[in-house]
Design an enzyme around this catalytic site. Structure first.
Site, PDB file in Angstrom:
ATOM      1  N   CYS A 100      -6.508   1.525   1.100  1.00 59.32           N
ATOM      2  CA  CYS A 100      -5.796   0.265   1.313  1.00 59.32           C
ATOM      3  C   CYS A 100      -4.457   0.218   0.591  1.00 59.32           C
ATOM      4  O   CYS A 100      -3.558  -0.536   0.964  1.00 59.32           O
ATOM      5  CB  CYS A 100      -6.666  -0.924   0.902  1.00 59.32           C
ATOM      6  N   CYS A 103      -3.976  -3.421   0.013  1.00 61.48           N
ATOM      7  CA  CYS A 103      -4.179  -3.758  -1.400  1.00 61.48           C
ATOM      8  C   CYS A 103      -3.163  -3.019  -2.252  1.00 61.48           C
ATOM      9  O   CYS A 103      -2.470  -2.110  -1.772  1.00 61.48           O
ATOM     10  CB  CYS A 103      -5.605  -3.423  -1.845  1.00 61.48           C
TER      11      CYS A 103
END
Length: 280
Positions: A90, A188
Site C-alpha cells: 500500500c 498508506c
C-alpha cells in the site's frame, strides 16, 4: 427454404407456398466471445490461475448481464471486489491524471510503484467496454435441442460491447469509480501521483484523481502525497499550492511534496530502467 405445391380445387389450381424456416445454431456472438476470451487471456497473463480467472469472470459478468445498463450501482460489483482485494504494497500506490501512457510505461517493469492498471482487475479491464441489456437472454444450445424448462441453464444473459448507452450509471464508469475509490482507500504511508505539467491546470478536481481518489485518501493512514509534475524542459513552478485546488482538496493532515521533472528525463529512466527513487 420454401416448397411450392399445386392443389386442384374445382378445376382451379391453387398455389400454396409452404415456408420452412431453418433455425441456425445460436452461439455466443463474435463480439461477446472475443470479450470473454480477452478477459480470460489477460487474467491468465497477469498471471493468475485458470480457476481464479474463471471465478473472477463469473463474478464480473453477474454484475451487469441482463440488467439495466443505466442503473448499475456499487452493489452490483460487490462480489467481484470482495473476491479481488488489492494486494500490492500500500505504500507504493501511484495515481495519475492525464498521463496514462507515460505512467504505465514507467510502472510496467518495476515493483516499486503500482498504478490501478497494474492490479489484476485494472489490468484485465483497461481499455475494454461492456454492458448488459435489461432482460436480454440468448439460447446457447444447438438448434435441434429441446428446451426442458424456462430456467434451462443454456438460456443465458448476454454481454454487449457495442451500442452501450452513454449514461451516468453505466457499468464501465461505475466499475472504474469503485476501483478508484478502493485503490485510494488501500493507499498508506506515502503515495504518488503523476500530473501533466504541460496542461494549463495540471490538477483537475473533476478528474477521477481529483474527484474520486483524493477524497478517499485516509489520514493518518496516508501521511504524504508526492506530486510528480512532468514538464517540457522549462516547466511550471512546482509547489502543491501552485497546483490549483490540490492543496485545498487534500486533507490538511496529509503532507504534500511536489517534484518537477522533465518528460525526457522520465523517458530516459524508462529506457535505462532507472530505479524509481533515482528518477525524481
Amino acid at each position: 427454404m420454401g416448397l411450392i405445391k399445386g392443389l386442384a380445387i374445382g378445376g382451379t389450381v391453387t398455389i400454396v407456398v409452404v415456408v420452412i424456416i431453418v433455425v441456425p445454431t445460436v452461439l455466443l456472438t463474435r463480439q461477446e466471445a472475443d470479450f470473454q476470451e480477452t478477459f480470460m487471456e489477460k487474467c491468465l497473463k497477469f498471471p493468475e490461475e485458470k480457476q481464479v480467472c474463471e471465478s473472477k469472470w463469473a463474478a464480473f459478468e453477474q454484475a451487469y448481464v441482463g440488467k439495466d445498463e443505466c442503473n448499475i450501482t456499487e452493489e452490483n460489483y460487490k462480489l467481484l471486489f470482495d473476491q479481488t482485494p488489492f494486494k500490492h504494497p500500500c505504500g507504493k500506490t501511484m495515481f495519475w491524471s492525464k498521463t496514462p501512457d507515460l505512467v504505465h510505461k514507467y510502472t510496467e517493469k518495476r515493483d516499486c510503484l503500482f498504478s490501478l492498471e497494474d492490479t489484476l482487475l485494472g489490468y484485465v479491464l483497461n481499455h475494454l467496454k461492456w454492458c448488459g441489456k435489461l432482460g436480454s437472454k440468448e439460447y446457447i444450445g444447438r438448434s435441434t435441442d429441446k428446451l426442458k424448462t424456462a430456467n434451462d441453464p443454456r438460456i443465458v444473459a448476454k454481454t454487449f460491447t457495442e451500442n452501450c448507452q452513454e449514461c451516468k450509471l453505466n457499468p464501465v464508469d461505475v466499475f472504474w469509480k469503485i476501483a478508484s475509490t478502493k485503490f485510494a482507500l488501500h493507499a498508506c504511508d506515502g503515495a504518488s501521483v503523476m500530473l501533466d505539467g504541460e496542461r494549463p491546470e495540471p490538477y483537475d478536481s473533476n478528474s477521477f484523481f481529483g474527484g474520486v481518489e483524493v477524497p478517499n485518501l485516509q489520514p493518518p493512514r496516508v501521511n504524504n502525497l508526492t506530486v510528480v509534475l512532468v514538464n517540457p524542459e522549462n516547466g511550471k513552478n512546482c509547489t502543491c499550492e501552485s497546483l490549483g485546488n490540490l492543496r485545498k482538496d487534500l486533507d490538511q493532515k496529509i503532507g504534500c511534496t511536489c517534484r518537477a521533472v522533465a518528460k525526457s528525463h522520465v523517458e530516459k529512466c524508462i529506457k535505462e530502467s532507472t530505479p524509481c527513487g533515482a528518477c525524481w
